[in-house]
Design a protein around this motif. Structure first.
Motif, short mmCIF file in Angstrom:
data_model
loop_
_atom_site.label_atom_id
_atom_site.label_comp_id
_atom_site.label_asym_id
_atom_site.label_seq_id
_atom_site.Cartn_x
_atom_site.Cartn_y
_atom_site.Cartn_z
N SER A 21 0.83 -1.19 -0.09
CA SER A 21 0.11 -0.07 0.03
C SER A 21 1.09 1.17 0.05
N ARG A 22 0.36 2.33 -0.15
CA ARG A 22 0.86 3.61 -0.24
C ARG A 22 1.37 4.11 1.11
N GLN A 23 0.48 3.59 2.33
CA GLN A 23 0.78 3.97 3.57
C GLN A 23 1.90 3.13 3.89
N GLU A 24 2.22 1.90 3.56
CA GLU A 24 3.47 1.33 3.94
C GLU A 24 4.54 1.75 3.18
N GLN A 25 4.31 2.07 1.76
CA GLN A 25 5.72 2.64 1.14
C GLN A 25 5.88 3.98 1.91
N ALA A 26 5.07 4.74 2.45
CA ALA A 26 5.09 6.19 2.98
C ALA A 26 6.28 5.73 4.21
N PHE A 27 5.84 4.64 5.17
CA PHE A 27 6.33 4.54 6.31
C PHE A 27 7.87 4.20 5.94
N ASP B 275 -0.57 0.64 -9.66
CA ASP B 275 -1.54 1.88 -9.62
C ASP B 275 -1.63 1.95 -7.88
N ARG B 276 -1.40 1.19 -7.27
CA ARG B 276 -1.46 1.15 -5.63
C ARG B 276 -0.31 1.96 -5.09
N LEU B 277 0.89 2.05 -5.90
CA LEU B 277 2.04 2.72 -5.29
C LEU B 277 2.59 3.57 -6.13
N ASN B 278 3.60 4.16 -5.55
CA ASN B 278 4.19 5.58 -6.05
C ASN B 278 5.53 5.08 -6.59
N TRP B 279 5.70 5.41 -8.07
CA TRP B 279 6.93 5.32 -8.68
C TRP B 279 7.49 6.61 -8.68
N ALA B 280 8.76 6.59 -8.68
CA ALA B 280 9.67 7.70 -8.86
C ALA B 280 9.43 8.26 -10.66
N ARG B 281 9.51 9.61 -10.68
CA ARG B 281 8.92 10.17 -11.95
C ARG B 281 9.84 9.43 -13.20
N GLY B 282 9.04 9.10 -14.08
CA GLY B 282 9.57 8.47 -15.29
C GLY B 282 9.84 6.93 -15.26
N GLN B 283 9.67 6.47 -14.04
CA GLN B 283 10.04 4.92 -13.86
C GLN B 283 8.81 4.10 -13.97
N PRO B 284 9.10 2.67 -14.09
CA PRO B 284 10.45 2.06 -14.49
C PRO B 284 10.47 2.58 -16.17
N ASP B 285 11.94 2.58 -16.43
CA ASP B 285 12.33 2.89 -17.73
C ASP B 285 13.40 1.93 -18.30
#
Length: 204
Positions: A118-124, A156-166
């Motif tokens: 989840s985005r919450q776990e990723q933020a942690f 769609d449930r996670l945040n990727w860095a800009r332009g990733q994966p490339d």
């Protein structure tokens, strides 16, 4: 020569008080009784409070020692040096290894590279290191990201860095979590590169 006679009679016009033994004894006997009764009530009340406190303490200990719905007998905690979030424990390495070497270290710790749900776990997990390996790769099929437990990565449930994966330079098949200026989120990277890593252990 003057002779004085002593008389037991009181002088005329004066009153002489004689002690009344019966009344004095009655007064001395009546005064202590209310005090003793009051003291005994206080002591009895204090004793009852102590007994009630003991019963409550025993009841509380028995309630806490009862197994929960999961059959647990005590609260589960993470190993020393691990972080807890939700129902998982996380180990943030201080060393740098390849993706495979990192995963091997996690397995030796009775864990695996982290699976982010989840985005919450990723933020942690974001911010502990500039870059850390996580448990996903697209080695089997380019562009199809799979977690180490075999489940697909829901992009769609996670945040990727800009332009990733490339898949830069055609060799970035392993995933890491980045925390850099203007570059924060999941990223694909060369599996042989050395980086820190994050292990996850699920509480049982």
């Amino acid at each position: 020569m003057a002779v004085f006679f002593h008389s037991n009679e009181a002088p005329i016009g004066e009153y002489q008080n004689f002690p009344k033994p019966e009344l004095e004894n009655a007064a001395t006997e009546k005064n202590p009784k209310p005090k003793l009764k009051h003291l005994s009530v206080v002591l009895l009340s204090f004793g009852l409070l102590c007994v009630l406190q003991g019963i409550l303490n025993i009841s509380l200990r028995l309630a806490l020692s009862q197994p929960t719905d999961k059959g647990e007998t005590e609260e589960e905690t993470c190993p020393q040096g691990w972080l807890m979030f939700g129902s998982s424990c996380y180990y943030i390495s201080s060393q740098r290894r390849s993706w495979d070497g990192s995963r091997q270290d996690c397995v030796q710790r009775d864990a695996d590279l982290v699976i982010i749900n989840s985005r919450q776990e990723q933020a942690f997990l974001t911010g502990f290191t500039m870059a850390a390996w996580v448990g996903m790769s697209d080695r089997e099929e380019e562009g199809t990201w799979i977690w180490v437990d075999g489940t697909p990565v829901n992009r769609d449930r996670l945040n990727w860095a800009r332009g990733q994966p490339d898949d830069s330079l055609g060799g970035e098949d392993c995933g890491d979590l980045r925390t850099m200026i203007d570059f924060i989120g999941l990223n694909d990277y060369n599996c042989s590169a050395r980086a820190q890593w994050i292990c996850e252990q699920t509480l049982r």
